[in-house]
Design a protein around this motif. Structure first.
Motif, PDB file in Angstrom:
ATOM      1  N   SER A 271     128.486 -10.776  66.220  1.00  0.00           N
ATOM      2  CA  SER A 271     129.775 -10.543  65.582  1.00  0.00           C
ATOM      3  C   SER A 271     129.853  -9.142  65.016  1.00  0.00           C
ATOM      4  N   HIS A 272     130.747  -8.338  65.517  1.00  0.00           N
ATOM      5  CA  HIS A 272     131.009  -7.039  64.897  1.00  0.00           C
ATOM      6  C   HIS A 272     131.952  -7.286  63.712  1.00  0.00           C
ATOM      7  N   PRO A 273     131.633  -6.759  62.535  1.00  0.00           N
ATOM      8  CA  PRO A 273     132.491  -7.033  61.368  1.00  0.00           C
ATOM      9  C   PRO A 273     133.958  -6.633  61.587  1.00  0.00           C
ATOM     10  N   TRP A 274     134.166  -5.638  62.411  1.00  0.00           N
ATOM     11  CA  TRP A 274     135.495  -5.100  62.649  1.00  0.00           C
ATOM     12  C   TRP A 274     136.495  -6.161  63.117  1.00  0.00           C
ATOM     13  N   ASP A 275     136.097  -7.038  64.010  1.00  0.00           N
ATOM     14  CA  ASP A 275     137.039  -8.001  64.594  1.00  0.00           C
ATOM     15  C   ASP A 275     136.960  -9.388  63.959  1.00  0.00           C
ATOM     16  N   PHE A 276     136.227  -9.511  62.858  1.00  0.00           N
ATOM     17  CA  PHE A 276     136.030 -10.841  62.262  1.00  0.00           C
ATOM     18  C   PHE A 276     137.248 -11.188  61.412  1.00  0.00           C
ATOM     19  N   ASN A 277     138.091 -12.099  61.883  1.00  0.00           N
ATOM     20  CA  ASN A 277     139.317 -12.355  61.118  1.00  0.00           C
ATOM     21  C   ASN A 277     139.284 -13.713  60.387  1.00  0.00           C
ATOM     22  N   ASP A 278     140.302 -13.945  59.578  1.00  0.00           N
ATOM     23  CA  ASP A 278     140.355 -15.158  58.747  1.00  0.00           C
ATOM     24  C   ASP A 278     140.438 -16.430  59.583  1.00  0.00           C
ATOM     25  N   GLU A 279     141.151 -16.350  60.709  1.00  0.00           N
ATOM     26  CA  GLU A 279     141.285 -17.549  61.561  1.00  0.00           C
ATOM     27  C   GLU A 279     139.898 -18.018  62.020  1.00  0.00           C
ATOM     28  N   MET A 280     139.055 -17.040  62.389  1.00  0.00           N
ATOM     29  CA  MET A 280     137.709 -17.397  62.836  1.00  0.00           C
ATOM     30  C   MET A 280     136.939 -18.106  61.726  1.00  0.00           C
ATOM     31  N   ILE A 281     137.010 -17.523  60.536  1.00  0.00           N
ATOM     32  CA  ILE A 281     136.285 -18.128  59.402  1.00  0.00           C
ATOM     33  C   ILE A 281     136.783 -19.553  59.181  1.00  0.00           C
ATOM     34  N   TYR A 287     135.026 -27.058  61.711  1.00  0.00           N
ATOM     35  CA  TYR A 287     134.313 -27.906  62.670  1.00  0.00           C
ATOM     36  C   TYR A 287     132.833 -28.035  62.330  1.00  0.00           C
ATOM     37  N   LYS A 288     132.399 -29.277  62.225  1.00  0.00           N
ATOM     38  CA  LYS A 288     130.995 -29.521  61.859  1.00  0.00           C
ATOM     39  C   LYS A 288     130.025 -29.059  62.934  1.00  0.00           C
ATOM     40  N   ASN A 289     130.509 -29.043  64.200  1.00  0.00           N
ATOM     41  CA  ASN A 289     129.581 -28.649  65.270  1.00  0.00           C
ATOM     42  C   ASN A 289     129.541 -27.137  65.499  1.00  0.00           C
ATOM     43  N   ILE A 290     130.307 -26.365  64.716  1.00  0.00           N
ATOM     44  CA  ILE A 290     130.111 -24.911  64.765  1.00  0.00           C
ATOM     45  C   ILE A 290     129.131 -24.571  63.639  1.00  0.00           C
ATOM     46  N   MET A 291     127.985 -24.028  63.998  1.00  0.00           N
ATOM     47  CA  MET A 291     126.891 -23.875  63.045  1.00  0.00           C
ATOM     48  C   MET A 291     127.207 -22.842  61.956  1.00  0.00           C
ATOM     49  N   PRO A 292     126.817 -23.160  60.730  1.00  0.00           N
ATOM     50  CA  PRO A 292     127.073 -22.236  59.623  1.00  0.00           C
ATOM     51  C   PRO A 292     126.048 -21.096  59.607  1.00  0.00           C
ATOM     52  N   TYR A 293     126.097 -20.302  60.646  1.00  0.00           N
ATOM     53  CA  TYR A 293     125.150 -19.191  60.750  1.00  0.00           C
ATOM     54  C   TYR A 293     125.846 -18.011  61.415  1.00  0.00           C
ATOM     55  N   ILE A 294     125.820 -16.870  60.756  1.00  0.00           N
ATOM     56  CA  ILE A 294     126.502 -15.689  61.297  1.00  0.00           C
ATOM     57  C   ILE A 294     125.544 -14.500  61.304  1.00  0.00           C
ATOM     58  N   HIS A 295     125.443 -13.871  62.466  1.00  0.00           N
ATOM     59  CA  HIS A 295     124.699 -12.613  62.546  1.00  0.00           C
ATOM     60  C   HIS A 295     125.734 -11.493  62.457  1.00  0.00           C
ATOM     61  N   LEU A 296     125.680 -10.753  61.366  1.00  0.00           N
ATOM     62  CA  LEU A 296     126.739  -9.780  61.074  1.00  0.00           C
ATOM     63  C   LEU A 296     126.113  -8.394  60.842  1.00  0.00           C
ATOM     64  N   LYS A 324     133.700 -13.354  51.640  1.00  0.00           N
ATOM     65  CA  LYS A 324     134.694 -14.318  52.115  1.00  0.00           C
ATOM     66  C   LYS A 324     134.019 -15.396  52.975  1.00  0.00           C
ATOM     67  N   ILE A 325     133.110 -14.955  53.854  1.00  0.00           N
ATOM     68  CA  ILE A 325     132.398 -15.908  54.723  1.00  0.00           C
ATOM     69  C   ILE A 325     131.560 -16.863  53.870  1.00  0.00           C
ATOM     70  N   LYS A 326     130.854 -16.295  52.893  1.00  0.00           N
ATOM     71  CA  LYS A 326     129.989 -17.114  52.020  1.00  0.00           C
ATOM     72  C   LYS A 326     130.815 -18.147  51.252  1.00  0.00           C
ATOM     73  N   GLU A 327     131.993 -17.712  50.833  1.00  0.00           N
ATOM     74  CA  GLU A 327     132.848 -18.574  50.025  1.00  0.00           C
ATOM     75  C   GLU A 327     133.419 -19.724  50.844  1.00  0.00           C
ATOM     76  N   LYS A 328     133.869 -19.394  52.062  1.00  0.00           N
ATOM     77  CA  LYS A 328     134.622 -20.398  52.834  1.00  0.00           C
ATOM     78  C   LYS A 328     133.744 -21.316  53.689  1.00  0.00           C
ATOM     79  N   ILE A 329     132.574 -20.832  54.111  1.00  0.00           N
ATOM     80  CA  ILE A 329     131.737 -21.662  54.988  1.00  0.00           C
ATOM     81  C   ILE A 329     130.555 -22.180  54.174  1.00  0.00           C
ATOM     82  N   LYS A 330     130.595 -23.464  53.901  1.00  0.00           N
ATOM     83  CA  LYS A 330     129.601 -24.074  52.996  1.00  0.00           C
ATOM     84  C   LYS A 330     128.177 -23.909  53.528  1.00  0.00           C
ATOM     85  N   GLY A 331     127.278 -23.395  52.713  1.00  0.00           N
ATOM     86  CA  GLY A 331     125.859 -23.306  53.073  1.00  0.00           C
ATOM     87  C   GLY A 331     125.538 -22.313  54.168  1.00  0.00           C
TER      88      GLY A 331
END
Ligand code: SAH
Ligand code: SF4
Ligand code: F3S
Length: 474
Positions: A271-281, A287-296, A324-331
């Motif tokens: 994930s390039h930070p430049w294109d990371f938008n709110d919809e993605m977050i 979705y529970k099957n999208i893993m709460p892990y981001i390489h940024l 924002k990512i930390k806040e919205k995506i639990k754990g």
């Protein structure tokens, strides 16, 4: 013969990208060429290359070759190379020395070089001049043409170099022999148009081109049917997925549609930070099957250096996105990439990088010393640091990164977390796998759990891995 051209590799036009469905074929004359013959393939580089190797293996097996893990036993030796840093170069030339030695006693061995270094003009010129015994060089844009390239080389008994520096198209229907029965790489896009000033990838992989979402979804649906538990969506810049297709369908739409296939686990890199938008977050959080892990990847904490790198975000914007990512995506766990010793990096700039690490307390980070890549803008920028200074900075950064990695891991102690037990561990009698947050866990357990997502109680944590045991409730 087609040689790579640095000049052509830089070009980006408005030419429409074609989706080509029928370009992979094995001519009749090549279908049994590999009968009773073995291939050995060595892979360097990123997941993209690892996945390309899975394609190359399937292509070779379509020609009746079988795999060997012992290079000394092989009739065909392939090197799938990486060009990202100088040490990747050195590794390949070191390896070639060993192949040459083998070829002295077994002259019929075929040696092939492919991957990102094969796309480099200077490398291929060197191979042409000084490594005449290398039989085949093919690039990242035409790996599916391997049967024809091999045929030509065998027929003409000469060095066959087939590398294109075109912007590239999207080739579907290339076969794949996956390394794992449980987790799969799925390309969603190829190439990169970001042209960060230090990076060789836009030259070696061509223009950004997304696969059609229907092709991606089809692939994931087949994987689900085949019993796969996890997919990792691959691209240099996955957040920019779809932008080149000129249709109203983005990475957040794709993530949502992949989530709806019902596959247990979805990951994506990078994930390039430049294109990371709110919809993605929002979709990741939903979705529970999208893993709460981001390489940024951060690359640097200094705005001046970020600008020189062409990263197009500031340290403040990065931290805002991170929070924002930390806040919205639990754990969620967040890892990063950092380069030290970029041309012109002062002690102040470096300290700013340390500041961001202290602020974000990353779960982990890949850290690198800047390595000039021929043809990239940063290679011509003036280096102001000695090797010792660069090494010191890397050391200091690693100390800090490791401190936070361990601190983050400690929060898992005693907790029960789901782990996909994907393989045998290096430890005798143990299996290994990853938590949804991408923490490596070794579990002393029976092999009947292989390929299953199991609740694991974490019993010990280190900087790079954890130990656990099956939770009693299972
Ligand atoms: N597309 C990914 C990066 C792929 S390369 C992204 O933009 O996030 C992986 C990492 O290698 C980069 O994030 C960067 O930290 C490092 N890297 C790339 N080129 C480099 C160079 N010339 N010298 C040192 N590190 C480099
Ligand atoms: Fe390289 Fe930048 Fe593209 Fe990543 S986004 S592959 S670092 S040019
Ligand atoms: Fe290396 Fe090419 Fe990947 S340069 S990091 S193998 S895209």
């Amino acid at each position: 013969m087609n040689l790579p051209s640095l000049k052509e590799a830089k070009v980006r036009t408005n030419k429409e990208i074609k989706i080509i469905n029928n370009d992979y074929i094995v001519p009749k004359s090549m279908k049994t060429i590999g009968k009773d013959k073995k291939y050995y393939i060595k892979t360097y580089g990123c997941q993209m290359n690892v996945h390309d190797t899975e394609n190359i293996k399937a292509i070779l097996e379509d020609m009746s070759f079988t795999e060997t893990l012992d290079m000394g036993d092989a009739d065909l030796i392939l090197l799938n190379t990486c060009a990202i840093r100088e040490n990747a170069h050195n590794k390949m030339f070191g390896f070639l020395g060993r192949v040459k030695h083998l070829k002295e006693s077994k002259p019929n061995i075929i040696c092939a070089i492919c991957g990102c270094m094969a796309q480099e003009e200077s490398v291929v010129n060197a191979i042409k001049l000084k490594y005449k015994w290398v039989d085949i060089v093919f690039g990242t844009h035409n790996l599916h043409k391997l049967p024809f390239i091999l045929e030509e080389s065998l027929k003409e008994k000469r060095q066959e170099i087939e590398v294109f520096s075109i912007e590239g198209d999207v080739y579907e229907n290339i076969p794949v022999k996956r390394d794992s029965k449980y987790k799969a790489w799925v390309n969603i896009m190829y190439g990169c148009d970001k042209f960060c000033t230090y990076c060789i990838v836009p030259y070696t992989r061509g223009k950004q081109r997304s696969r059609l979402h229907k092709d991606i979804i089809n692939e994931v649906e087949t994987l689900v049917k085949d019993g796969y538990k996890e997919v990792t969506l691959l691209g240099q810049n996955v957040n920019a997925y779809g932008k080149d297709l000129k249709i109203d369908y983005t990475m957040s739409n794709l993530l949502e549609d992949v989530a709806k296939t019902g596959i247990d686990r979805i990951r994506f890199v990078t994930s390039h930070p430049w294109d990371f938008n709110d919809e993605m977050i929002d979709v990741i959080a939903k979705y529970k099957n999208i893993m709460p892990y981001i390489h940024l990847p951060l690359q640097s904490g200094s705005n001046r250096i970020l600008k020189l790198m062409g990263r197009r975000y500031t340290k403040e914007e990065y931290i805002k996105l991170f929070n924002k990512i930390k806040e919205k995506i639990k754990g969620v766990s967040i890892t990063t990439d950092i380069i030290v010793g970029f041309p012109g990096e002062t002690l102040e700039d470096f300290n700013e990088t340390l500041d961001v690490v202290n602020t974000c307390k990353f779960d982990s980070a890949f850290t690198f010393i800047f390595s000039p890549r021929e043809g990239t803008p940063a290679a011509n920028m003036k280096n102001n640091l000695t090797d010792e200074e660069k090494n010191n900075r890397l050391y200091m950064l690693n100390e800090l990164v490791n401190k936070y990695a361990l601190e983050n891991n400690k929060k898992y102690l005693g907790k029960v977390v789901p782990v996909l037990l994907e393989d045998f561990s290096e430890k005798e009698g143990s299996l290994m796998g990853y938590t949804d947050t991408m923490k490596l866990v070794n579990v002393e357990t029976d092999k009947k759990y292989l390929g299953k997502i199991v609740d694991i109680k974490i019993t010990d944590v280190k900087t790079w891995s954890m130990d656990g045991k099956i939770d009693k409730k299972v």
